[in-house]
Each structure stands twice: as C-alpha cells, then as structure tokens.
Scaffold this active site. Structure first.
Site, mmCIF file in Angstrom:
data_model
loop_
_atom_site.group_PDB
_atom_site.id
_atom_site.type_symbol
_atom_site.label_atom_id
_atom_site.label_comp_id
_atom_site.label_asym_id
_atom_site.label_seq_id
_atom_site.Cartn_x
_atom_site.Cartn_y
_atom_site.Cartn_z
ATOM 1 N N HIS A 164 0.908 -1.604 -0.490
ATOM 2 C CA HIS A 164 0.101 -0.148 0.229
ATOM 3 C C HIS A 164 1.224 0.822 -0.156
ATOM 4 C CE1 HIS A 164 -3.790 2.783 1.410
ATOM 5 N NE2 HIS A 164 -2.704 3.098 2.295
ATOM 6 N N GLU A 165 1.755 1.094 0.626
ATOM 7 C CA GLU A 165 2.819 2.547 0.931
ATOM 8 C C GLU A 165 3.339 2.735 -0.101
ATOM 9 O OE1 GLU A 165 1.874 4.527 3.161
ATOM 10 O OE2 GLU A 165 0.623 3.342 4.285
ATOM 11 N N HIS A 200 0.707 4.179 -2.872
ATOM 12 C CA HIS A 200 1.044 5.411 -2.834
ATOM 13 C C HIS A 200 2.625 6.317 -3.810
ATOM 14 C CE1 HIS A 200 -2.006 6.699 0.076
ATOM 15 N NE2 HIS A 200 -1.756 5.816 0.771
ATOM 16 N N GLU A 221 -6.663 6.396 -1.266
ATOM 17 C CA GLU A 221 -7.084 5.687 -0.544
ATOM 18 C C GLU A 221 -6.733 4.061 -0.598
ATOM 19 O OE1 GLU A 221 -4.599 4.879 2.671
ATOM 20 O OE2 GLU A 221 -3.963 7.204 2.207
#
Length: 723
Positions: free
Chosen positions: A446-447, A451, A504
């Site tokens: 995710h990070e 992103h 997100e």
C-alpha cells in the site's frame, strides 16, 4: 433506544482497549547524542501537536486545559475520592477517565478515525460536581468556573450539526469560519492556485468589508507580522488577504526545539532539513517545508527517523488543509531488511500493475522503506504506515519515503476471537493466526507501490507537457488524452473532497493486486500453503473492513467520515459486483438473538474472479487520476460509495447491525523523554486511562501554566468566528 444509539456512537466504552507503545529496547540502544536528537524532536512534535486542538473544534482547547488543571493538581487515583464525594459511582468515574484519555489520544473531542464527536458517559451535573470538588477548583475557583462555563455546553452537546466534523450545515470545522460553505472553499482554492500558495498550513476566515465578501487566509507561523498579499478577484467581487500568525506561540516552540535538535544532528542533511523546517514554522512558508522535505528524502537510513508539519488533509472537509503531526521513531533493523528487499524489487513489480507504461512515472526513485518503533507520534491519531511527503511535485520527480510503524502494528491489530464479528468460526481461527503477517504485506505494498506509483499528466506554466500528448491513449476509451493538470494544480486541489479516500482506495487495490504475486510473498518469508493463507486473509480482511466501514457513513448527510473506511467499502462493492460467488454477504440473527451478518470469501476464486475485478477497477482509478478527470472520478467513486437500502444488499440496514456490534478503536499511551544531567531518560506509563492521562500532565510539566494560558488565548482570539 435513542440512549442506546448514543451509547454506541457518541460514548467511549469503559472497557476500551488502551495499550502502552513499547519502545524501551529501541531507545536503550541509541547513543547519548541520538537520544538528545530524539528528545528535542519529540518536544517539537508535542508542542506542535497542541495545534490539533485548535484545528478540531471550538471547544477542544478549553476542555484540554480543564483536564490538565484537574489532573495536574490531583492524579487520577487521588481525584477518585473527590468523585465519590461528588456522588459519582465507580463506573461513572471510570467513564470520565476514559473520556479524558480519549480527548488526549484524539487531541480533541472528535474521533480521529471517523470524525464523530464523543461525550462523557455520565450526567453533566455529576461532572460539574466533580470539578467543583477538585483541588484545582479549591485553589482557583473563579478560573475553573470560567473554564467550565466556556466549554461545558459544547462538551455534552449532541446537536445534529455538532455530531461530526464537516463544512457548513454538515458538521463542525475550525479550518473554516462558521459562515463558510463549499462555495467559499472552492473560491479560496482558486485564489491560492492563482498565487501559487499551498493550503496545507492555512485556515480560512470570512468577513464582510464595504459590502463585499472579505477572506483572510491565515498561515501557521511564529511570526505574526509581515507583508500581506492582497488580491481583489473582480469576477467574484471579493477581497483576499493573506496573514501570518496562526498558532503563533506553538509554532515558536516548535521552531525553538528544532533548533536545539539541530545541535545533535547526525549529518548535514539532517541539519539543513531542520533549518528549513524551522524557517517554515517561523514564517509560514510551505516552500521552506518542501525544501526541508527534500533534505529529509536525502537522509537515507537514519537511526532516528522523524517528520513534522501540516501533513494529512483527511480532516479538512475540502481535502486541502493539513492537520499538524510530528513523529519520532527508531529503526527496527530486522523488519526493515524485508522492506528493503521490497524496494529493490519495485522496478520489477511496477510493470505488473494494470495500466500502460505511459501512466507510470518515467523513473521510479528508490525510496527508504523502514520499519520503525514509535517513540513519539503527536497529532490526532497514529497510523500503521506512512508514505510522505505529500507534495505531488516532489513525489513525482524527487522521491519519497515509506515507513511502517512496527510497535503500533504489534498492539493495534491484535484481535480476540470473541470480539471478531461477521466471520464464520473457521475463518476466525485463520484470521487470528494470519492477520498480522497479511497486514504487514498489505501495508508494505500500500505505502510503497500504492502511494508510490502512477504518473500525473501535467502541462507546466511554460506550456510544456510531461507526456506525449499526441501519442498517449486512454486505455479505457482508446482516444487521445484531453484533460490534465495545469500549472499549479495538484491532485488535492483538483479532486478536493474525494481526493483522500480515492487515493487510499487506489493504494489498497494495489496491495490486494500485488499480494497475489509469489515473489512479493517470498520477500516477506511466506511460501507455498502459508503464502496462500496470507493472500486469503488479506482479501478477507479487506471485505470485512468494507462492511465495518459502514460505521463511518452518516445517512443524514449522505457523507463519509473516514477516508480509509470509505475506500474499503468501495472495494467491497467492487468485489460483490464481480459476482460468481466470490464474496457473499448475508444478514442473520446471532446466537444472542440480535441482528448479525456473515461475510465469506471463496478462496478458489481470488486469483481469477477477484484479480480480474481489481485489475479493471484499479486501471480505471489510475487513468482518471493521471488525466485529472474530475468529473469521471466523482461519478465512479461516489457511485461505489453510495449507501442505500435498495439493490442486492440493504447497506443502510447492515449499518445498524455494524453499529450494534462495533468494537471501539484502541488508544495508545506514549512515553515521555526527560533530560537529566547530560543524559536523556525514558519515562513510561501503564496502558490504562490513568496512565494515558498522566503521560499528558507530565508532558508539559515544566511550562504547563504558560502553555495553557497561550492555548486559551489562541482559542479566545477566534471564538466569535465559529458562531
């Protein structure tokens, strides 16, 4: 029944989980110089974190000071006898302690995760009696009575508009004066864009001047005087003034402690970083903060990691203004090695994402990705992972860093079987065993690759495009690209109210999609059957989280109060829509005779039906983001975000079931640091409401009266703006 609903939503339960964040060993291993560096960074973060009180609600700062004065005079154990004398039962006194702990943990009287107001679970007259019995009241009756009068009504009020954060008639906000609405926020954004100003460290105040609307854009800074940039926008018949001095006292304390930390910095990058940060908080310059962030990116692999500023825009109803946060943490070397392997594989994994290469960054700048044990996290809440800085121009061309907060993960996501909702018994056992390992994989993906991926198509002020306008095609339509970001436009400024949750959602989808990759799983030490269990629980956790997300939807305003949970609900909708029995969601009656629900996932279809659904959706999300297609983005995202009682699932009814069976979010007790002679000692507290309260009363022990006086003065300055 009304009382019961309020109990579920607006009270914190007496048995709420409260855990101490353990950083003893990590801190012990630091050198004396590193401990001093960490100490002064922590002091800077804690002072700045008080600004969140002023960013949250009109009453938060006054409630904070009221509690500080009560508990500085009498710790929780001593105050209990006063509570008994005031007629409080043991349960009511515990409810008060939990409320106080909640206010400290959230830095205000609205939940950081969900933006819902919480009030003390005891009668107002009993809390007043306790205040009047207290030693603080005996010592300073007029001051304590004035404090009580200034906040007691709002402390307990559950007027419809005050139940949640929001803009205009949708809720409470102190990012905008009370007479502002969405149109004012949009107009202010146009002004800021025209002046190349960021909204991150601003608030907006609206007045009338000579019959025209007059707006003050106030920058957070220690300096309160200086030239104002004034602009008359003819087409809108209004005046804008840019001023300095928001949170001035707190920004001064932040800068002073950053200067002290600089004396103990490990290298030149850290020194330059802190110099620029101090400039930013002194003069209100986002450009200085961006420059500091550039040096922060260059500071590879520090032992003590930190970041500070007006960072996340989740709680600004318009999605552009940053809430203050600051963290200080120590690297966990063993866990960081896994993330380093993921970083080294990034350039191999990025092409696996389901969009054409033209929609990916021209060059992936390998970032730091470390696992950290948090020493200090000041702000309204503590996340599991972070990808920063949030400045689009820096992230696109210069890089970023990722951090996973190891000691937060260790306690935040531990789950007891009897509190696991909406899963069958077999899934519960696997969930408890594999939730930690699967979430570690999801956070990493995710990070770093969520992103950290994707390109924004931009035409700069000189008219130059960063993509081949004539050749690049929209993979959804096959047509040429017709929309893009122009000049100073950013993702946040263009997509405003949906930007946070949409991003997100995109990052969560990347995590789901890439966790199916065997190489990714092997990086985290998962092979064969274990790897499949990690995949299954990661996907199961996501669809369950989507159901739990209904707690954070407000039917009256048809709005979402939490970006991540809205994102997970959207993903649940996408996977339900995929059909073929991939996900099933059924309402039922529990063993206790109350409404219940069961959500299941067919693991045999995750790699086929599930992957295909996420692949299609993720490509759409990225193409819309790359091309600045605001209209298409809103239609897509708001469509999947809709919560109704029609269709194949009655989500409004399911929301009532979720509220009935919800578990309160855990709170964390953080240590303090204290200089003693030439060394720094770590002061730790028990994981309880009393321990959390004590950590805050001792956090500002040296200058408590000064801090409290300035907080009240800052609050008083703008009191008339919220009416």
């Amino acid at each position: 029944m009304v009382r019961k609903t309020y109990l579920l939503i607006y009270f914190l339960p007496n048995d709420i989980g409260i855990s101490a964040l353990d950083c003893t060993e990590a801190f012990r291993l630091l050198s004396p110089r590193e401990k001093l560096y960490a100490h002064y960074l922590s002091r800077s973060a804690w002072y700045g974190g008080l600004a969140v009180l002023l960013q949250t609600s009109p009453e938060s700062a006054s409630i904070f000071v009221l509690l500080q004065r009560l508990f500085r005079k009498q710790p929780a154990a001593q105050l209990e006898s006063m509570a008994t004398a005031a007629g409080l039962s043991p349960e009511e006194y515990q409810a008060f302690l939990v409320y106080a702990a909640g206010l400290y943990a959230n830095m205000g009287n609205y939940k950081s995760f969900g933006d819902t107001k919480f009030i003390p679970n005891l009668p107002q007259e009993k809390l007043k009696a306790l205040v009047w019995q207290s030693q603080a009241f005996q010592d300073s009756p007029s001051e304590m009575e004035a404090l009580w009068d200034s906040c007691s009504t709002l402390l307990f009020s559950l007027e419809d508009q005050q139940k949640q954060l929001g803009l205009g008639d949708k809720g409470v906000t102190t990012y905008f004066s009370g007479n502002c609405c969405l149109e004012d926020a949009e107009l202010a954004q146009k002004f800021l864009d025209s002046k190349n100003l960021s909204a991150y460290n601003t608030r907006l105040f609206k007045n009338k001047s000579e019959g025209k609307a007059s707006y003050e854009v106030r920058l957070a800074s220690a300096v309160q005087k200086g030239e104002s940039a004034m602009s008359f926008l003819k087409s809108y018949d209004c005046v804008f003034t840019v001023s300095r001095g928001d949170y001035a006292y707190l920004m001064k304390k932040v800068s002073e402690n950053l200067e002290k930390a600089k004396d103990h910095a490990a290298n030149e990058n850290q020194k330059r970083m802190l110099e620029e940060y101090a400039q930013s908080f002194t003069f209100g310059s986002i450009e200085a903060h961006k420059e500091g962030s550039r040096f922060w990116i260059k500071d590879k692999g520090p032992i003590v990691e930190s970041y500070i500023g007006f960072i996340e825009s989740y709680r600004d109803p318009f999605g552009s203004r940053g809430e203050f946060e600051g963290f200080v943490a120590v690297v966990n070397k063993a866990m960081s090695e896994r993330f380093a392997k993921l970083v080294s594989s990034a350039e191999v994994l990025l092409p696996e994402l389901p969009w054409p290469k033209d929609f990916e960054k021209d060059r992936f700048l390998l970032p730091d990705f470390t696992s950290l044990d948090v020493l200090t996290f000041a702000g309204s809440g503590i996340p599991a992972g972070i990808n920063i800085p949030n400045y689009d121009d820096i992230r696109q061309s210069e890089g970023f860093k990722n951090v996973s907060l190891g000691n937060v993960l260790a306690v935040a996501y531990a789950t007891q079987k009897d509190k696991l909702t909406f899963l069958d018994e077999e899934d519960k056992d696997m969930y408890i065993k594999w939730k930690g390992p699967s979430f570690e994989v999801q956070v990493g993906l995710h990070e770093l690759l969520g992103h950290g991926s994707g390109k924004l198509f931009v035409q700069d002020e000189k008219g130059t495009f960063n993509f081949e306008q004539d050749n690049v095609r929209n993979p959804e339509t096959g047509e040429q690209i017709t929309t893009w970001y122009k000049g100073n436009e950013t993702w946040d400024s263009k997509f405003s109210t949906i930007s946070c949750s949409y991003e997100e959602c995109r990052a969560e989808c990347v995590g789901l999609y890439l966790c199916l990759n065997k190489h990714v799983l092997s990086i985290f030490g998962h092979e064969d059957e274990d790897a499949e269990e990690v995949v299954y629980i990661n996907w199961l956790n996501m669809v369950r989280a989507g159901l739990l997300g209904l707690e954070f939807f407000t039917p009256e305003s048809k709005s979402w109060r939490q970006a991540h949970m809205q994102a997970r609900f959207v993903i649940l909708r996408v996977l339900l829509e995929a059909g073929e029995g991939l996900v099933t969601l059924k309402e039922s009656i529990g063993k206790d005779g109350r409404p219940d629900a069961l959500i299941t996932l067919d693991r045999s279809k995750v790699h086929t039906v599930g992957k295909a659904a996420i692949e299609r959706f993720l490509c759409k999300l990225q193409v819309i983001k790359s091309t600045a297609d605001v209209e298409g983005g809103r239609a897509l995202y708001e469509g999947y975000s809709a919560v109704s009682d029609t269709g194949s699932h009655n989500f409004l009814h399911l929301r009532e079931t979720v509220l009935l069976r919800k578990e309160a979010r855990k709170m964390f007790v953080q240590a303090n640091t204290r200089v003693k002679g030439e060394s720094v000692e770590l002061v730790e507290y028990e994981g309880s409401a009393a321990g959390l309260i004590r950590s805050f009363t001792e956090r500002f022990a040296d200058d408590a009266e000064e801090v409290e006086a300035h907080l009240l003065e800052l609050n008083k300055r703008d009191a008339s703006c919220w009416c």
